[in-house]
Design a protein around this motif. Structure first.
Motif, PDB file in Angstrom:
ATOM      1  N   VAL A  71       6.441 -75.680  26.607  1.00  0.00           N
ATOM      2  CA  VAL A  71       5.707 -74.429  26.779  1.00  0.00           C
ATOM      3  C   VAL A  71       6.173 -73.474  25.691  1.00  0.00           C
ATOM      4  O   VAL A  71       7.370 -73.290  25.484  1.00  0.00           O
ATOM      5  CB  VAL A  71       5.965 -73.819  28.180  1.00  0.00           C
ATOM      6  CG1 VAL A  71       5.315 -72.459  28.299  1.00  0.00           C
ATOM      7  CG2 VAL A  71       5.454 -74.759  29.265  1.00  0.00           C
ATOM      8  N   ALA A  72       5.239 -72.894  24.978  1.00  0.00           N
ATOM      9  CA  ALA A  72       5.583 -71.969  23.891  1.00  0.00           C
ATOM     10  C   ALA A  72       6.158 -70.683  24.456  1.00  0.00           C
ATOM     11  O   ALA A  72       5.812 -70.253  25.554  1.00  0.00           O
ATOM     12  CB  ALA A  72       4.346 -71.660  23.059  1.00  0.00           C
ATOM     13  N   GLU A  73       7.040 -70.069  23.684  1.00  0.00           N
ATOM     14  CA  GLU A  73       7.566 -68.756  24.023  1.00  0.00           C
ATOM     15  C   GLU A  73       7.089 -67.784  22.959  1.00  0.00           C
ATOM     16  O   GLU A  73       7.207 -68.049  21.771  1.00  0.00           O
ATOM     17  CB  GLU A  73       9.088 -68.787  24.096  1.00  0.00           C
ATOM     18  CG  GLU A  73       9.579 -69.615  25.264  1.00  0.00           C
ATOM     19  CD  GLU A  73      11.060 -69.426  25.530  1.00  0.00           C
ATOM     20  OE1 GLU A  73      11.596 -68.348  25.192  1.00  0.00           O
ATOM     21  OE2 GLU A  73      11.656 -70.359  26.061  1.00  0.00           O
ATOM     22  N   TYR A  74       6.539 -66.659  23.402  1.00  0.00           N
ATOM     23  CA  TYR A  74       5.963 -65.678  22.501  1.00  0.00           C
ATOM     24  C   TYR A  74       6.678 -64.348  22.659  1.00  0.00           C
ATOM     25  O   TYR A  74       7.219 -64.032  23.716  1.00  0.00           O
ATOM     26  CB  TYR A  74       4.472 -65.469  22.814  1.00  0.00           C
ATOM     27  CG  TYR A  74       3.661 -66.733  22.748  1.00  0.00           C
ATOM     28  CD1 TYR A  74       3.215 -67.222  21.537  1.00  0.00           C
ATOM     29  CD2 TYR A  74       3.342 -67.445  23.898  1.00  0.00           C
ATOM     30  CE1 TYR A  74       2.464 -68.387  21.466  1.00  0.00           C
ATOM     31  CE2 TYR A  74       2.597 -68.607  23.829  1.00  0.00           C
ATOM     32  CZ  TYR A  74       2.163 -69.071  22.620  1.00  0.00           C
ATOM     33  OH  TYR A  74       1.423 -70.218  22.549  1.00  0.00           O
ATOM     34  N   GLU A  75       6.628 -63.547  21.597  1.00  0.00           N
ATOM     35  CA  GLU A  75       7.134 -62.184  21.672  1.00  0.00           C
ATOM     36  C   GLU A  75       6.189 -61.367  22.537  1.00  0.00           C
ATOM     37  O   GLU A  75       4.975 -61.575  22.525  1.00  0.00           O
ATOM     38  CB  GLU A  75       7.198 -61.564  20.271  1.00  0.00           C
ATOM     39  CG  GLU A  75       8.189 -62.240  19.346  1.00  0.00           C
ATOM     40  CD  GLU A  75       9.631 -61.990  19.767  1.00  0.00           C
ATOM     41  OE1 GLU A  75       9.936 -60.883  20.244  1.00  0.00           O
ATOM     42  OE2 GLU A  75      10.443 -62.926  19.616  1.00  0.00           O
ATOM     43  N   ASP A  76       6.741 -60.409  23.278  1.00  0.00           N
ATOM     44  CA  ASP A  76       5.905 -59.511  24.061  1.00  0.00           C
ATOM     45  C   ASP A  76       5.141 -58.585  23.127  1.00  0.00           C
ATOM     46  O   ASP A  76       5.583 -58.292  22.012  1.00  0.00           O
ATOM     47  CB  ASP A  76       6.752 -58.657  25.005  1.00  0.00           C
ATOM     48  CG  ASP A  76       7.316 -59.459  26.166  1.00  0.00           C
ATOM     49  OD1 ASP A  76       6.729 -60.499  26.515  1.00  0.00           O
ATOM     50  OD2 ASP A  76       8.346 -59.039  26.715  1.00  0.00           O
ATOM     51  N   LEU A  77       3.988 -58.109  23.595  1.00  0.00           N
ATOM     52  CA  LEU A  77       3.269 -57.086  22.852  1.00  0.00           C
ATOM     53  C   LEU A  77       4.034 -55.779  22.966  1.00  0.00           C
ATOM     54  O   LEU A  77       4.694 -55.513  23.968  1.00  0.00           O
ATOM     55  CB  LEU A  77       1.869 -56.887  23.431  1.00  0.00           C
ATOM     56  CG  LEU A  77       0.896 -58.040  23.262  1.00  0.00           C
ATOM     57  CD1 LEU A  77      -0.419 -57.710  23.956  1.00  0.00           C
ATOM     58  CD2 LEU A  77       0.653 -58.351  21.803  1.00  0.00           C
ATOM     59  N   LEU A  78       3.952 -54.964  21.949  1.00  0.00           N
ATOM     60  CA  LEU A  78       4.585 -53.658  22.026  1.00  0.00           C
ATOM     61  C   LEU A  78       3.865 -52.818  23.068  1.00  0.00           C
ATOM     62  O   LEU A  78       2.646 -52.922  23.217  1.00  0.00           O
ATOM     63  CB  LEU A  78       4.520 -52.961  20.669  1.00  0.00           C
ATOM     64  CG  LEU A  78       5.299 -53.637  19.549  1.00  0.00           C
ATOM     65  CD1 LEU A  78       5.030 -52.911  18.228  1.00  0.00           C
ATOM     66  CD2 LEU A  78       6.783 -53.653  19.846  1.00  0.00           C
ATOM     67  N   PRO A  79       4.590 -51.962  23.781  1.00  0.00           N
ATOM     68  CA  PRO A  79       3.904 -51.108  24.763  1.00  0.00           C
ATOM     69  C   PRO A  79       2.953 -50.142  24.050  1.00  0.00           C
ATOM     70  O   PRO A  79       3.209 -49.727  22.916  1.00  0.00           O
ATOM     71  CB  PRO A  79       5.037 -50.358  25.456  1.00  0.00           C
ATOM     72  CG  PRO A  79       6.233 -50.534  24.602  1.00  0.00           C
ATOM     73  CD  PRO A  79       6.008 -51.735  23.743  1.00  0.00           C
ATOM     74  N   LEU A  80       1.892 -49.800  24.711  1.00  0.00           N
ATOM     75  CA  LEU A  80       0.901 -48.878  24.164  1.00  0.00           C
ATOM     76  C   LEU A  80       1.499 -47.484  24.114  1.00  0.00           C
ATOM     77  O   LEU A  80       2.006 -46.974  25.109  1.00  0.00           O
ATOM     78  CB  LEU A  80      -0.362 -48.886  25.037  1.00  0.00           C
ATOM     79  CG  LEU A  80      -1.482 -47.966  24.615  1.00  0.00           C
ATOM     80  CD1 LEU A  80      -2.011 -48.354  23.235  1.00  0.00           C
ATOM     81  CD2 LEU A  80      -2.615 -48.020  25.623  1.00  0.00           C
ATOM     82  N   ASP A  81       1.455 -46.862  22.950  1.00  0.00           N
ATOM     83  CA  ASP A  81       1.923 -45.483  22.785  1.00  0.00           C
ATOM     84  C   ASP A  81       0.744 -44.560  23.079  1.00  0.00           C
ATOM     85  O   ASP A  81      -0.115 -44.349  22.233  1.00  0.00           O
ATOM     86  CB  ASP A  81       2.454 -45.272  21.374  1.00  0.00           C
ATOM     87  CG  ASP A  81       3.030 -43.885  21.168  1.00  0.00           C
ATOM     88  OD1 ASP A  81       2.907 -43.026  22.069  1.00  0.00           O
ATOM     89  OD2 ASP A  81       3.608 -43.658  20.087  1.00  0.00           O
ATOM     90  N   ARG A  82       0.687 -44.030  24.289  1.00  0.00           N
ATOM     91  CA  ARG A  82      -0.439 -43.196  24.727  1.00  0.00           C
ATOM     92  C   ARG A  82      -0.543 -41.901  23.927  1.00  0.00           C
ATOM     93  O   ARG A  82      -1.588 -41.299  23.881  1.00  0.00           O
ATOM     94  CB  ARG A  82      -0.314 -42.886  26.214  1.00  0.00           C
ATOM     95  CG  ARG A  82      -0.357 -44.131  27.083  1.00  0.00           C
ATOM     96  CD  ARG A  82      -1.704 -44.247  27.692  1.00  0.00           C
ATOM     97  NE  ARG A  82      -1.753 -45.440  28.515  1.00  0.00           N
ATOM     98  CZ  ARG A  82      -2.773 -46.231  28.571  1.00  0.00           C
ATOM     99  NH1 ARG A  82      -3.850 -45.947  27.883  1.00  0.00           N
ATOM    100  NH2 ARG A  82      -2.793 -47.296  29.321  1.00  0.00           N
ATOM    101  N   SER A  83       0.537 -41.462  23.300  1.00  0.00           N
ATOM    102  CA  SER A  83       0.485 -40.220  22.530  1.00  0.00           C
ATOM    103  C   SER A  83      -0.354 -40.376  21.273  1.00  0.00           C
ATOM    104  O   SER A  83      -0.766 -39.383  20.683  1.00  0.00           O
ATOM    105  CB  SER A  83       1.905 -39.766  22.155  1.00  0.00           C
ATOM    106  OG  SER A  83       2.482 -40.654  21.219  1.00  0.00           O
ATOM    107  N   MET A  84      -0.633 -41.610  20.868  1.00  0.00           N
ATOM    108  CA  MET A  84      -1.412 -41.845  19.650  1.00  0.00           C
ATOM    109  C   MET A  84      -2.900 -41.928  19.936  1.00  0.00           C
ATOM    110  O   MET A  84      -3.699 -42.078  19.023  1.00  0.00           O
ATOM    111  CB  MET A  84      -0.932 -43.119  18.961  1.00  0.00           C
ATOM    112  CG  MET A  84       0.541 -43.069  18.710  1.00  0.00           C
ATOM    113  SD  MET A  84       1.220 -43.657  17.187  1.00  0.00           S
ATOM    114  CE  MET A  84      -0.007 -43.784  16.022  1.00  0.00           C
ATOM    115  N   ILE A  85      -3.264 -41.847  21.200  1.00  0.00           N
ATOM    116  CA  ILE A  85      -4.687 -41.948  21.576  1.00  0.00           C
ATOM    117  C   ILE A  85      -5.296 -40.558  21.607  1.00  0.00           C
ATOM    118  O   ILE A  85      -4.784 -39.634  22.083  1.00  0.00           O
ATOM    119  CB  ILE A  85      -4.844 -42.640  22.947  1.00  0.00           C
ATOM    120  CG1 ILE A  85      -4.343 -44.068  22.848  1.00  0.00           C
ATOM    121  CG2 ILE A  85      -6.297 -42.624  23.377  1.00  0.00           C
ATOM    122  CD1 ILE A  85      -4.375 -44.812  24.165  1.00  0.00           C
TER     123      ILE A  85
END
Length: 103
Positions: free
Chosen positions: A89-103
């Motif tokens: 089973v492949a292991e992947y890096e987590d996605l970075l959390p969404l920075d809501r201040s940039m929206i």
């Protein structure tokens, strides 16, 4: 109104189960399979489904092609190929959390 068997025959549902326990086991397995995939690929698939729901087929296909050309991650592709070749089973890096201040 359709019963479960009719909905299955019509292609409106993927499966019909004899009990709630069987259904929970099957959907849990599907969730595990999705969780084993690249987080970016899963996120992208969700984005493409949501976009395609509200746009023409032509627009949706163009959107998918554009998204894929910019979002394929070499590290995820490498992890996928290595895992497949070693039957792991492949292991992947987590996605970075969404920075809501940039929206």
């Amino acid at each position: 109104r359709l019963d479960a068997a009719s909905a299955y025959r019509a292609g409106l549902v993927n499966a019909v189960y004899d009990s709630q326990e069987e259904m929970i086991a099957a959907v849990t397995q599907t969730a595990r399979e999705i969780a084993d995939r690249s987080p970016l690929a899963v996120h992208g698939a969700k984005e493409m489904l949501n976009y395609g729901r509200d746009h023409s087929i032509s627009d949706a296909l163009h959107h998918v092609a554009t998204w894929q050309s910019g979002m394929l991650q070499e590290a995820d592709l490498k992890a996928s190929m290595q895992a497949q070749s070693s039957k792991q089973v492949a292991e992947y890096e987590d996605l970075l959390p969404l920075d809501r201040s940039m929206i």
